[in-house]
Enzyme design. Structure first.
Site, PDB file in Angstrom:
ATOM      1  N   GLY A 137     -13.361  31.277  32.205  1.00  0.00           N
ATOM      2  CA  GLY A 137     -14.373  32.097  32.870  1.00  0.00           C
ATOM      3  C   GLY A 137     -14.217  32.003  34.368  1.00  0.00           C
ATOM      4  N   CYS A 138     -15.290  32.228  35.054  1.00  0.00           N
ATOM      5  CA  CYS A 138     -15.301  32.238  36.520  1.00  0.00           C
ATOM      6  C   CYS A 138     -14.860  30.889  37.089  1.00  0.00           C
ATOM      7  CB  CYS A 138     -16.719  32.581  36.984  1.00  0.00           C
ATOM      8  SG  CYS A 138     -16.921  32.538  38.760  1.00  0.00           S
ATOM      9  N   PHE A 139     -13.941  30.913  38.032  1.00  0.00           N
ATOM     10  CA  PHE A 139     -13.485  29.647  38.612  1.00  0.00           C
ATOM     11  C   PHE A 139     -14.568  28.955  39.425  1.00  0.00           C
ATOM     12  CE2 PHE A 139     -10.615  32.636  41.304  1.00  0.00           C
ATOM     13  CZ  PHE A 139     -11.646  33.049  42.125  1.00  0.00           C
ATOM     14  N   TRP A 140     -15.595  29.690  39.850  1.00  0.00           N
ATOM     15  CA  TRP A 140     -16.722  29.043  40.527  1.00  0.00           C
ATOM     16  C   TRP A 140     -17.408  28.048  39.597  1.00  0.00           C
ATOM     17  CZ3 TRP A 140     -19.669  33.896  42.691  1.00  0.00           C
ATOM     18  CH2 TRP A 140     -18.904  34.503  43.693  1.00  0.00           C
ATOM     19  N   CYS A 141     -17.409  28.327  38.293  1.00  0.00           N
ATOM     20  CA  CYS A 141     -18.024  27.435  37.300  1.00  0.00           C
ATOM     21  C   CYS A 141     -17.129  26.250  36.965  1.00  0.00           C
ATOM     22  CB  CYS A 141     -18.328  28.187  36.009  1.00  0.00           C
ATOM     23  SG  CYS A 141     -19.590  29.459  36.144  1.00  0.00           S
TER      24      CYS A 141
END
Length: 175
Positions: free
Chosen positions: A10-14
């Site tokens: 998923g999102c690399f921010w997560c």
């Protein structure tokens, strides 16, 4: 001696704050891999036309934390049963994927996937891929959660994920 794991969930921010929290991890870089464009931009990857996946490159000390343990954390902190999706983030760039850097990593990843699958009623769709060029994301994506904890996405999506992670993996978190 350090090793590298490249993980898309998923999102690399997560992903970045989870792995940065672990004892034995020396670096986590958000970026892209798996596509056909050299040095892609975030906008290109989000267009879903390049074939890249958002991911993190994790540098770790295997004498402190094993690759297997990293993968166990990986599977516990994203949904490996949704194809090209994590929650409201939809698109091929959000695929669950492991870019195995060695044959040993591939064997370990398959073992962990089999263990995870045994506990789930839905099929695990995590892709096991080989070594591919890694392209670091633009600088503004680095440490995004740490720099923007009150931003809407961070507050609603990442903060609860981090709280759950900290509770479950307290023994693995760096001091």
């Amino acid at each position: 001696m350090s090793e590298t794991a490249i993980l898309g969930g998923g999102c690399f921010w997560c992903l970045e704050p989870v792995f940065k929290s672990l004892r034995g991890v020396s670096a986590v870089i958000p970026g892209y891999a798996g596509g056909h464009v050299q040095n892609p931009t975030y906008e290109q990857v989000c267009s879903t036309t390049t074939g890249h996946i958002e991911l993190v490159q994790v540098t770790f000390d295997p004498t402190v934390i094993s690759y297997e343990t990293l993968l166990q954390v990986f599977f516990a902190t994203h949904d490996p049963t949704t194809l090209d999706r994590q929650g409201n983030d939809v698109g091929s760039q959000y695929a669950s994927a492991i870019f195995c850097q060695t044959t040993q990593q591939k064997d370990t990843a398959q073992k962990v996937i089999d263990e995870v699958q045994a506990d789930l009623s839905e099929p695990v769709v995590t892709r096991l891929l080989g070594k591919e060029p890694f392209w670091p994301a633009e600088q503004y994506h680095h440490d995004y959660y740490a720099r923007n904890p009150a931003q809407g996405y961070c507050h609603v999506v990442i903060s609860p994920k981090m709280a759950k992670f900290r509770k479950r993996y307290a023994s693995l978190i760096a001091a």
